[in-house]
Design an enzyme around this catalytic site. Structure first.
Site, PDB file in Angstrom:
ATOM      1  CG  HIS A 116      25.443  -0.470  -4.751  1.00 22.01           C
ATOM      2  ND1 HIS A 116      26.184  -1.472  -4.169  1.00 22.01           N
ATOM      3  CD2 HIS A 116      25.818  -0.445  -6.063  1.00 22.01           C
ATOM      4  CE1 HIS A 116      26.978  -2.020  -5.083  1.00 22.01           C
ATOM      5  NE2 HIS A 116      26.773  -1.421  -6.243  1.00 22.01           N
ATOM      6  CD  GLN A 165      27.448   5.932  -9.068  1.00 16.24           C
ATOM      7  OE1 GLN A 165      27.899   6.798  -9.817  1.00 16.24           O
ATOM      8  NE2 GLN A 165      27.643   4.644  -9.298  1.00 16.24           N
ATOM      9  CE  LYS A 189      31.048   3.119  -7.838  1.00 11.09           C
ATOM     10  NZ  LYS A 189      30.601   2.245  -8.913  1.00 11.09           N
ATOM     11  CB  CYS A 191      24.886  -3.828  -7.410  1.00 13.97           C
ATOM     12  SG  CYS A 191      26.096  -4.858  -8.206  1.00 13.97           S
ATOM     13  CG  ASP A 207      26.652   4.516  -1.186  1.00 11.88           C
ATOM     14  OD1 ASP A 207      27.602   5.078  -1.769  1.00 11.88           O
ATOM     15  OD2 ASP A 207      26.123   3.473  -1.593  1.00 11.88           O
TER      16      ASP A 207
HETATM   17  N1  PMP Z   1      27.098   2.487  -3.716  1.00 12.98           N
HETATM   18  C1  PMP Z   1      26.758   2.955  -4.919  1.00 12.98           C
HETATM   19  C2  PMP Z   1      25.659   3.965  -5.030  1.00 12.98           C
HETATM   20  C3  PMP Z   1      27.429   2.496  -6.051  1.00 12.98           C
HETATM   21  O1  PMP Z   1      27.097   2.958  -7.257  1.00 12.98           O
HETATM   22  C4  PMP Z   1      28.475   1.563  -5.900  1.00 12.98           C
HETATM   23  C5  PMP Z   1      29.234   1.026  -7.103  1.00 12.98           C
HETATM   24  N2  PMP Z   1      28.441   0.671  -8.176  1.00 12.98           N
HETATM   25  C6  PMP Z   1      28.790   1.128  -4.623  1.00 12.98           C
HETATM   26  C7  PMP Z   1      28.090   1.606  -3.549  1.00 12.98           C
HETATM   27  C8  PMP Z   1      29.881   0.126  -4.386  1.00 12.98           C
HETATM   28  O2  PMP Z   1      31.110   0.681  -4.706  1.00 12.98           O
HETATM   29  P1  PMP Z   1      32.427  -0.224  -4.755  1.00 12.98           P
HETATM   30  O3  PMP Z   1      32.098  -1.392  -5.643  1.00 12.98           O
HETATM   31  O4  PMP Z   1      33.445   0.681  -5.342  1.00 12.98           O
HETATM   32  O5  PMP Z   1      32.729  -0.635  -3.374  1.00 12.98           O
END
Ligand code: PMP
Length: 412
Positions: free
Chosen positions: A126, A206, A229, A369, A203
């Site tokens: 991401h 997910q 999430k 993203c 990270d």
């Molecule tokens: N890493 C991953 C794999 C994600 O899916 C996301 C959110 N789409 C993020 C990081 C970022 O998370 P947040 O916007 O809650 O900071």
């Protein structure tokens, strides 16, 4: 939670008021939990209850209300730490979410690196696990390298042998890809990092919502996640780190609560985890996250993971029955968590998502993203359906009916 003779999934669905909404005369089909999950009543009640009866600032007041707020806030930390298998709550820092947790690391840990030191990421990250390391490169002249992805959507594990060397200081990787759904072998990657004296950052945005997580078993050094999430409120999440590493790092932000003593020219830092929690924290958010953790524990994370896997297997089967569908990511549902990203030969994802909306089916369209991984698969964007504990096979059937509608409209 409702106690009737409803099935488990019906009982769960009763807890999510948003699922009772209708659009265009049709019941909502929510398939966008990968972006953010819906909230169950116990979480909503925990927030209302806190703001109604227990609200005050934490760690400061010597009066009863502040003590209550502090107990609720710290209780949420203890339960959240346990939820991810952290050895103690001292290593669990409340942040705004995964993005802030990873930026904290890129500053506080990243600033211990110097020119020529290397960070090894992957192309499936991401942007929040990509851009902070690019910014670090600009500040400290570190080098950023990337492990590739096979056609099946899994990491090219052989790349680690080539890329991780004694110059590598950080290996950073997503536990689950938010585009491909791939579950990565964190234990193996942590070991490769450690064999070369590097630290391993995960990270967990997910994975934490979808499967039991045990940071000890994963063997990583840092683990980032987001509350929103996993049934919790927005604006709260966490960073777990090994205490001996967190102790050595400088704070990310300066201000109240993160200090022990302040003098005009220098200060001394508070103990963990407060050293990394500057300013008045998101007290209600943390309490809401604690309630989300209780809720998920009550449902059972093993159940959530199994339910997910069954839905992904069913969704894959239904999508493969459709003409002109290209599904990204591993074909084995056991290696694939939470989401189904696909490309239809005959329509752009934005048109698909808009048409689905007219059927009250909520899916996401775009690069999610994670532009580099879209590039890798030669698609500018995908349609992404993501499932969670409240989804059913009927939701995926509704999505497939909507795809049928798209095809009838676009293919003549
Ligand atoms: N890493 C991953 C794999 C994600 O899916 C996301 C959110 N789409 C993020 C990081 C970022 O998370 P947040 O916007 O809650 O900071």
């Amino acid at each position: 939670m409702a106690t009737t003779t409803l099935s488990k999934i019906e009982t769960i669905r009763e807890d999510f008021p948003e699922l009772k909404r209708q659009f265009h005369g049709k019941p909502v089909v929510f398939l966008d939990s990968g972006a953010s999950s819906l909230k169950p009543l116990p979480v909503i009640r925990a927030l209302t209850d806190f703001y109604s009866y227990h609200y005050a600032n934490v760690h400061r007041g010597i009066y009863q209300l502040s003590e209550e707020a502090t107990d609720l806030y710290e209780g949420a930390r203890t339960r959240t730490a346990k939820f991810i298998g952290a050895p103690s709550e001292r290593g669990l820092i409340f942040t705004r979410g995964t993005t802030e947790s990873l930026n904290l690391l890129a500053y506080s840990l990243g600033d211990t690196l110097g020119p020529g030191d290397e960070v090894v990421g992957t192309i499936m990250e991401h942007h929040s696990n990509q851009v902070p390391w690019q910014l670090l490169g600009k500040r400290r002249r570190t080098v950023l390298k990337h492990v590739g992805v096979t056609d099946e959507g899994v990491l090219e594990m052989g790349d680690y042998d080539k890329l991780v060397t004694d110059r590598t200081k950080i290996v950073t990787v997503t536990h689950v890809s938010n585009v491909l759904g791939t579950i990565n072998p964190i234990k193996e990657i942590s070991k490769i990092a450690h064999d070369h004296g590097a630290v391993c950052i995960v990270d967990g945005a997910q994975s934490t919502p979808h499967m039991p997580v045990d940071v000890k078993a994963l063997g990583c050094d840092f683990f980032a996640f987001s509350g929103h999430k996993m049934c919790g409120p927005t604006g709260i999440g966490g960073l777990w780190g090994r205490e001996e590493l967190l102790e050595k790092m400088e704070p990310f932000l300066g201000g109240g609560d993160m200090i022990r003593e302040v003098h005009l020219q220098e200060s001394q830092w508070n103990e963990l985890p407060y050293k990394f929690e500057a300013g008045t924290p998101n007290i209600a958010g943390a309490i809401g996250l604690g309630a989300a953790v209780d809720y998920l524990n009550h449902v059972g994370m093993e159940w959530v993971a199994r339910h997910d896997e069954e839905l992904i297997a069913y969704g894959m089967k239904r999508l493969h029955e459709q003409k002109g569908v290209r599904l990204l990511g591993p074909t084995d549902p056991k290696k694939h968590a939470g989401m189904l990203s696909f490309w239809l030969d005959y329509a752009h994802p934005h048109d698909i998502a808009q048409l689905m909306d007219s059927e009250a089916v909520c899916v996401r369209a775009g690069h999610h993203c994670a532009m580099p991984v879209n590039e890798r698969f030669g698609v500018p964007a995908t349609t992404r359906a993501s499932v969670y504990l409240y989804n059913t096979e009927a939701d995926l059937d509704a999505m497939v009916r909507a795809i049928d509608k798209v095809r009838r409209l676009f293919v003549r």
